[in-house]
Design an enzyme around this catalytic site. Structure first.
Site, PDB file in Angstrom:
ATOM      1  CD  GLU A   1      -4.410  54.591  55.952  1.00 33.74           C
ATOM      2  OE1 GLU A   1      -3.397  54.339  55.274  1.00 33.74           O
ATOM      3  OE2 GLU A   1      -4.336  55.084  57.102  1.00 33.74           O
TER       4      GLU A   1
ATOM      5  CE  LYS B   1       1.689  61.282  52.847  1.00 33.51           C
ATOM      6  NZ  LYS B   1       2.343  60.069  53.317  1.00 33.51           N
TER       7      LYS B   1
ATOM      8  CG  HIS C   1     -22.352  61.961  77.871  1.00 31.95           C
ATOM      9  ND1 HIS C   1     -23.225  62.239  78.880  1.00 31.95           N
ATOM     10  CD2 HIS C   1     -21.581  60.932  78.302  1.00 31.95           C
ATOM     11  CE1 HIS C   1     -22.980  61.438  79.916  1.00 31.95           C
ATOM     12  NE2 HIS C   1     -21.984  60.631  79.585  1.00 31.95           N
TER      13      HIS C   1
HETATM   14  O1  PA5 Z   1      -0.910  54.266  56.172  1.00 30.71           O
HETATM   15  C1  PA5 Z   1      -0.587  55.188  55.441  1.00 30.71           C
HETATM   16  O2  PA5 Z   1      -0.105  55.012  54.303  1.00 30.71           O
HETATM   17  C2  PA5 Z   1      -0.715  56.621  55.892  1.00 30.71           C
HETATM   18  O3  PA5 Z   1      -1.625  56.716  56.947  1.00 30.71           O
HETATM   19  C3  PA5 Z   1       0.674  57.172  56.305  1.00 30.71           C
HETATM   20  O4  PA5 Z   1       1.126  56.518  57.459  1.00 30.71           O
HETATM   21  C4  PA5 Z   1       0.602  58.683  56.516  1.00 30.71           C
HETATM   22  O5  PA5 Z   1       0.230  59.313  55.307  1.00 30.71           O
HETATM   23  C5  PA5 Z   1       1.921  59.281  56.981  1.00 30.71           C
HETATM   24  O6  PA5 Z   1       2.999  58.865  56.182  1.00 30.71           O
HETATM   25  P1  PA5 Z   1       4.292  58.284  56.909  1.00 30.71           P
HETATM   26  O7  PA5 Z   1       3.830  57.088  57.694  1.00 30.71           O
HETATM   27  O8  PA5 Z   1       5.227  57.895  55.813  1.00 30.71           O
HETATM   28  O9  PA5 Z   1       4.818  59.373  57.763  1.00 30.71           O
END
Ligand code: PA5
Length: 339
Positions: free
Chosen positions: A220, A329, A236
């Site tokens: 990310e 999303k 394994h």
């Molecule tokens: O880091 C991020 O932006 C994502 O991994 C979010 O955490 C994930 O999409 C879930 O969204 P939220 O944290 O708002 O529930």
């Protein structure tokens, strides 16, 4: 993003203190703990399960889905975690938990989940808004630790947080942006990873959650693909994949380990280095800090968070936005608030 990583220990302290005042459900005879959360809001559950596994008498199960395992019921304590409060999977699983009669604590900065928690009268941890969810990990994770400490009288967890906080503060000085490359192991490691695909391996299942956080942060923040796994299971299966020398030469291994590694584990890792990692672009060791489990897990997390941002900077990408997450999303008509 780097400013938020630097604030990790102070966010943790704030979150710990806030959770002292949290109204808790009655401390019943729970037979399981379930943590609901996706992505940056789910990894706190992985860390909680890793932290409690050796000491806690009931299982901690992390649910990264829109449905619930059948065991969830009135004797399951549920934490519903969503930074934005608008993540469809978590909202759905939370609704199922309420239908199953499970006592639930909600951790969110707002959104739909906030409204549902208020309507149901559930205890709620208010997370500060306006951050990328993954940067808010201390606010999402530490309230669960403190709530369980209060519910189960695991008093030792207070000392564990104090030790972790001090270790994390020292790490910020050593690994933060002000610390020059020559004295900064996180910047040096980012340079070794730059141009390669990271393969992050934990020395045991106890540290697997930290390896998963590294992989997720490299995805990310760094915008790169990454592998992750844990010993001994990787011996394994994944170890055989390293036989493909062309791919292996493109991979940079990061081994996450304990300060005093068990002798059998050390022998296993040494053998794997010789058998499998001989063609890797590099093999780097990152050792956890502190004596208690909370410090050891969080020190590895913070080290990886710094590395992921330095990888982004070396690659010339902005660590903060995550367009592919937002776009899916959006296509599913899910609001991407909280970014
Ligand atoms: O880091 C991020 O932006 C994502 O991994 C979010 O955490 C994930 O999409 C879930 O969204 P939220 O944290 O708002 O529930």
């Amino acid at each position: 993003m780097i400013d938020l990583v630097v604030r990790f220990p102070e966010m943790g302290e704030e979150a710990w203190q806030t959770a002292m005042r949290l109204r808790l459900p009655p401390s019943g005879e729970y037979t399981a703990i379930a943590v609901l959360g996706m992505g940056g809001s789910g990894v706190g559950g992985d860390l909680l399960a890793a932290l409690l596994r050796p000491v806690f008498p009931v299982p901690v199960v992390v649910v990264k889905d829109r449905g619930l395992p059948a065991f969830v019921g009135p004797q399951t304590l549920v934490f519903a975690c969503s930074y934005s409060g608008n993540t469809e999977e978590t909202i759905n699983a939370y609704t199922a938990a309420k239908q199953a009669g499970a006592p639930t604590i909600v951790i969110t900065s707002g959104g739909v989940l906030h409204g549902l928690a208020t309507a149901h009268g559930d205890p709620r941890v208010q997370v500060p808004p306006g951050m990328p969810p993954r940067a808010a990990l201390p606010y999402l994770f530490l309230p669960m630790v403190n709530a369980l400490r209060r519910l189960t009288h695991m008093g030792e967890l207070s000392g564990e947080w104090a030790e972790a906080r001090d270790a994390l503060r020292a790490m910020v000085a050593e690994l933060g942006p002000q610390s020059p490359r020559e004295r900064n192991p996180a910047k040096q490691l980012a340079e070794r990873l730059f141009g390669h695909m990271p393969a992050v391996y934990a020395s045991s299942p106890d540290l697997a959650a930290a390896a998963y956080r590294w992989k997720s942060q490299l995805n990310e923040n760094g915008k790169v693909l990454a592998l992750w796994h844990a010993f001994p299971e990787l011996n394994h299966n994944e170890a055989v994949g390293w036989e493909d020398g062309t791919t292996a030469a493109r991979l940079a291994v990061v081994l996450l380990g304990e300060p005093a590694e068990d002798a059998a584990v050390a022998r296993r890792i040494a053998a794997t280095r010789e058998v499998s990692f001989r063609s890797a672009a590099s093999v780097s060791d990152v050792t956890a800090r502190g004596s208690a489990r909370l410090a050891r897990l969080l020190s590895l997390v913070l080290f990886g968070d710094f590395v992921s941002v330095y990888v982004a900077l070396l690659r010339g990408v902005d660590p903060t936005p995550v367009p592919p997450i937002d776009e899916v999303k959006r296509r599913l008509r899910l609001p991407a608030e909280g970014r």
